[in-house]
Motif scaffolding. Structure first.
Motif, PDB file in Angstrom:
ATOM      1  N   GLY A  55       2.320  35.002 -23.204  1.00  0.00           N
ATOM      2  CA  GLY A  55       2.043  33.578 -23.067  1.00  0.00           C
ATOM      3  C   GLY A  55       0.589  33.308 -23.391  1.00  0.00           C
ATOM      4  N   GLY A  82       4.794  25.151 -23.177  1.00  0.00           N
ATOM      5  CA  GLY A  82       3.466  25.737 -23.188  1.00  0.00           C
ATOM      6  C   GLY A  82       2.517  24.961 -24.063  1.00  0.00           C
ATOM      7  N   GLY A 133       2.344  28.591 -11.771  1.00  0.00           N
ATOM      8  CA  GLY A 133       1.329  28.813 -12.785  1.00  0.00           C
ATOM      9  C   GLY A 133       0.023  28.167 -12.378  1.00  0.00           C
ATOM     10  N   HIS A 151       5.761  31.723 -22.683  1.00  0.00           N
ATOM     11  CA  HIS A 151       6.428  32.470 -21.610  1.00  0.00           C
ATOM     12  C   HIS A 151       7.615  31.610 -21.179  1.00  0.00           C
ATOM     13  CE1 HIS A 151       6.320  34.707 -17.522  1.00  0.00           C
ATOM     14  NE2 HIS A 151       6.898  35.463 -18.424  1.00  0.00           N
ATOM     15  N   ARG A 211      -0.159  31.792 -16.825  1.00  0.00           N
ATOM     16  CA  ARG A 211       0.502  30.604 -17.364  1.00  0.00           C
ATOM     17  C   ARG A 211      -0.160  29.330 -16.852  1.00  0.00           C
ATOM     18  NH1 ARG A 211       5.912  31.615 -16.439  1.00  0.00           N
ATOM     19  NH2 ARG A 211       5.746  30.862 -14.313  1.00  0.00           N
TER      20      ARG A 211
END
Length: 356
Positions: free
Chosen positions: A138, A167, A76, A163, A66
């Protein structure tokens, strides 16, 4: 019974949790007994030998990396390039497992039927490779939309655009808003390549945006029902009916907070909360009742997806215990052919149609 699990974060467990999934489960947990960096240490349920014990011969296995923008406090990577590198390391692990004879990539009808023939040849499963369909959970790690064709050539066959949180391509669990402009481009490229859209984790706005724009195959690898646990992570009955209408299959997930209401992470106990395999079947049965049949749901356990026995059904000590669900379905009144569909048949029918 042969079983398919449509969502396992195997490479994440191997590389980020540093688990050698070729080893026995008790050895993996023993090696973690003094570690405290993650709440699920020494509580793992998944390894390749346990998959074989449970006759779980085919799984959808993820890559995950991510990207998080500066204002995003979720864990992430700080650039898409870093996220890309993470997923490529995960791919290298899958390839290493193939080289060792531990796993086998399934990416078209030919490899699917070849793998099924091996697993159903009547011989013991202890030495058989675990079949895996590569999925991206993702899409943030795709530096550009054109990267999709590159990873498709490596075997990627399903993509979940989002995810958790906001995003680059779509808005995920806990976020709001439609897919982005490059997300719309991604859907077009997925359709061109015949990549399966995994609708899991799309927030409501992005879910309906994707349904309006995407005409290829859709599944939901690991999702439960909002009617039973009122959380945006789950699907409403309207969303479930939309998926059913598109011929999708939905995988019932085994993360405790998705199974029973009012779960408090790090506090609740599965037994006290009556979180067991029957509670998972409540979600699966709800989807069957909406569909009017048992043709649109299966298992997508998400086991060891950053949780272990502290946060999964108390009557499951290892992923091999998924085989017990067949008897539980029977006690609910499901017929033998329906049980076969729930354990593997629905996923197989979906794949054969999508890859035809």
């Amino acid at each position: 019974m042969f079983t398919i699990d449509a969502h396992l974060d195997l490479s994440m467990n191997a590389l980020e949790w540093n688990r050698d999934l070729t080893r026995p489960l008790e050895e993996i947990n023993h090696r973690e007994k003094n570690l405290t960096d993650k709440p699920d240490r020494a509580k793992a349920t998944v390894c390749l030998p346990e998959l074989r014990k449970g006759n779980i011969g085919l799984v959808v296995a993820t890559q995950i990396g991510r990207y998080v923008a500066p204002e995003n406090d979720l864990p992430g990577w700080h650039s898409p390039e870093q996220a890309w590198a993470q997923t490529q390391g995960q791919l290298a692990w899958y390839k290493a497992m193939e080289d060792a004879g531990e796993m086998f990539q399934v990416n078209n009808l030919e490899t699917l039927e070849k793998h099924l023939a091996l697993w159903n040849n009547g011989e013991a499963s202890e030495k058989k490779p675990i079949g895996y369909i590569l999925s991206l959970e993702g899409a943030d790690s795709l530096i550009t939309v054109s990267h999709l064709e590159r990873v498709f050539k490596n075997g990627l066959r399903a993509v979940g655009p989002a995810h958790y949180g906001p995003g680059r391509y779509a808005q995920g669990t806990g976020a709001v808003g439609k897919m982005t402009a490059i997300g719309h481009e991604l859907l077009k490229e997925m359709e061109r390549l015949n990549v399966i859209l995994d609708a899991t984790h799309l927030c409501d706005d992005s879910f309906w945006d994707a349904m309006d724009r995407f005409n290829g195959p859709v599944w939901a690898s690991h999702n439960n029902c909002r009617a039973l646990v009122n959380d945006g992570r789950h699907y409403s009955d309207k969303q479930i009916l939309e998926l059913i209408g598109r011929g999708a299959v939905i995988g019932g997930a085994l993360d405790a907070w998705m199974i029973v209401p009012n779960w408090q992470r790090g506090i609740s106990d599965p037994k006290t909360m009556k979180c067991n395999l029957n509670a998972v079947i409540d979600h699966i049965d709800h989807i069957c009742q909406l569909a009017g049949n048992a043709n649109h749901v299966g298992i997508g356990s998400d086991l060891d997806g950053a949780f272990g026995t502290e946060q999964c059904p108390y009557d499951l000590k290892t992923i091999a215990n998924l085989e017990n669900m067949a008897d539980l379905f029977g006690k609910r009144g499901y017929k033998d052919i329906e049980i076969e569909n729930l354990m593997h048949g629905n996923w197989l029918r979906f794949l054969r149609r999508a890859w035809a």
